[in-house]
Design a protein around this motif. Sequence first.
Motif, PDB file in Angstrom:
ATOM      1  N   UNK A  38     -10.360  44.458  35.722  1.00 46.66           N
ATOM      2  CA  UNK A  38     -10.898  43.777  34.647  1.00 46.66           C
ATOM      3  C   UNK A  38     -10.546  42.203  34.916  1.00 46.66           C
ATOM      4  N   UNK A  39      -9.634  41.886  36.291  1.00 47.22           N
ATOM      5  CA  UNK A  39      -9.571  40.426  36.630  1.00 47.22           C
ATOM      6  C   UNK A  39      -8.924  40.611  37.929  1.00 47.22           C
ATOM      7  N   UNK A  40      -8.712  39.216  38.618  1.00 48.07           N
ATOM      8  CA  UNK A  40      -8.180  39.244  39.917  1.00 48.07           C
ATOM      9  C   UNK A  40      -7.272  38.210  39.918  1.00 48.07           C
ATOM     10  N   UNK A  41      -6.290  38.119  40.596  1.00 48.90           N
ATOM     11  CA  UNK A  41      -5.235  37.313  40.809  1.00 48.90           C
ATOM     12  C   UNK A  41      -5.737  36.404  42.192  1.00 48.90           C
ATOM     13  N   UNK A  42      -6.152  35.103  42.107  1.00 44.57           N
ATOM     14  CA  UNK A  42      -6.318  34.399  43.173  1.00 44.57           C
ATOM     15  C   UNK A  42      -5.295  33.242  43.695  1.00 44.57           C
ATOM     16  N   UNK A  43      -4.859  33.175  44.854  1.00 44.63           N
ATOM     17  CA  UNK A  43      -3.799  32.113  45.161  1.00 44.63           C
ATOM     18  C   UNK A  43      -4.698  30.797  45.572  1.00 44.63           C
ATOM     19  N   UNK A  44      -4.469  29.981  44.457  1.00 42.19           N
ATOM     20  CA  UNK A  44      -5.362  28.604  44.726  1.00 42.19           C
ATOM     21  C   UNK A  44      -5.019  27.997  46.133  1.00 42.19           C
ATOM     22  N   UNK A  45      -3.777  28.016  46.577  1.00 35.98           N
ATOM     23  CA  UNK A  45      -3.674  27.197  47.588  1.00 35.98           C
ATOM     24  C   UNK A  45      -4.246  27.789  49.094  1.00 35.98           C
ATOM     25  N   UNK A  46      -4.232  29.216  49.147  1.00 34.71           N
ATOM     26  CA  UNK A  46      -5.130  29.867  50.414  1.00 34.71           C
ATOM     27  C   UNK A  46      -6.425  30.234  49.910  1.00 34.71           C
ATOM     28  N   UNK A  47      -6.864  30.712  48.646  1.00 34.53           N
ATOM     29  CA  UNK A  47      -8.115  31.021  48.540  1.00 34.53           C
ATOM     30  C   UNK A  47      -8.011  32.410  48.466  1.00 34.53           C
ATOM     31  N   UNK A  48      -6.985  33.482  48.655  1.00 32.20           N
ATOM     32  CA  UNK A  48      -7.035  34.757  48.885  1.00 32.20           C
ATOM     33  C   UNK A  48      -6.827  35.477  47.764  1.00 32.20           C
ATOM     34  N   UNK A  49      -7.308  36.587  47.448  1.00 34.60           N
ATOM     35  CA  UNK A  49      -7.156  37.535  46.417  1.00 34.60           C
ATOM     36  C   UNK A  49      -5.419  38.060  46.635  1.00 34.60           C
ATOM     37  N   UNK A  50      -4.737  37.717  45.595  1.00 38.11           N
ATOM     38  CA  UNK A  50      -3.528  38.449  45.887  1.00 38.11           C
ATOM     39  C   UNK A  50      -3.312  39.678  45.170  1.00 38.11           C
ATOM     40  N   UNK A  51      -4.037  39.910  44.301  1.00 43.04           N
ATOM     41  CA  UNK A  51      -4.095  41.532  43.499  1.00 43.04           C
ATOM     42  C   UNK A  51      -5.243  41.590  42.536  1.00 43.04           C
ATOM     43  N   UNK A  52      -5.379  42.853  42.137  1.00 41.42           N
ATOM     44  CA  UNK A  52      -6.543  43.099  41.201  1.00 41.42           C
ATOM     45  C   UNK A  52      -5.748  43.657  39.948  1.00 41.42           C
ATOM     46  N   UNK A  53      -6.366  43.351  38.754  1.00 41.77           N
ATOM     47  CA  UNK A  53      -5.858  43.997  37.636  1.00 41.77           C
ATOM     48  C   UNK A  53      -6.712  44.817  36.800  1.00 41.77           C
ATOM     49  N   UNK A  54      -6.273  46.137  36.351  1.00 44.06           N
ATOM     50  CA  UNK A  54      -6.969  47.077  35.707  1.00 44.06           C
ATOM     51  C   UNK A  54      -6.323  46.924  34.396  1.00 44.06           C
ATOM     52  N   UNK A  55      -7.129  46.963  33.700  1.00 41.63           N
ATOM     53  CA  UNK A  55      -6.724  47.190  31.998  1.00 41.63           C
ATOM     54  C   UNK A  55      -6.599  48.562  32.062  1.00 41.63           C
ATOM     55  N   UNK A  56      -5.275  48.772  30.998  1.00 39.96           N
ATOM     56  CA  UNK A  56      -4.866  50.398  30.776  1.00 39.96           C
ATOM     57  C   UNK A  56      -6.048  50.781  29.790  1.00 39.96           C
TER      58      UNK A  56
END
Length: 89
Positions: free
Chosen positions: A25-43
């Motif tokens: 449902x969403x992703x966490x992106x580290x704005x400093x590195x531009x890398x994806x930190x995690x994926x988020x799955x809605x329950x």
Amino acid sequence: MVRISEFQIKDVVNVGDGKKLGNISDIDINLQTGKIEAIIISGTGKILGFFGKEEEVIIPWRNILKIGEDVILVRFKEANEFSGQDEDD
């Protein structure tokens, strides 16, 4: 390259038990590195969300094992799975 829209339609499956966790449902992106930190799955929530709040499942990027055509394989342990691991003690 994969577009976010393509990424979101893939099923996320836990390799530990073969259970489908849902879809991204969403992703966490580290704005400093531009890398994806995690994926988020809605329950999936309770019955249509009427009997309780849907909980999100957060999968760190390092726990993604394989991104395939239709599925994303992840390593995920629920909080209640951690208890009882050291039963030999």
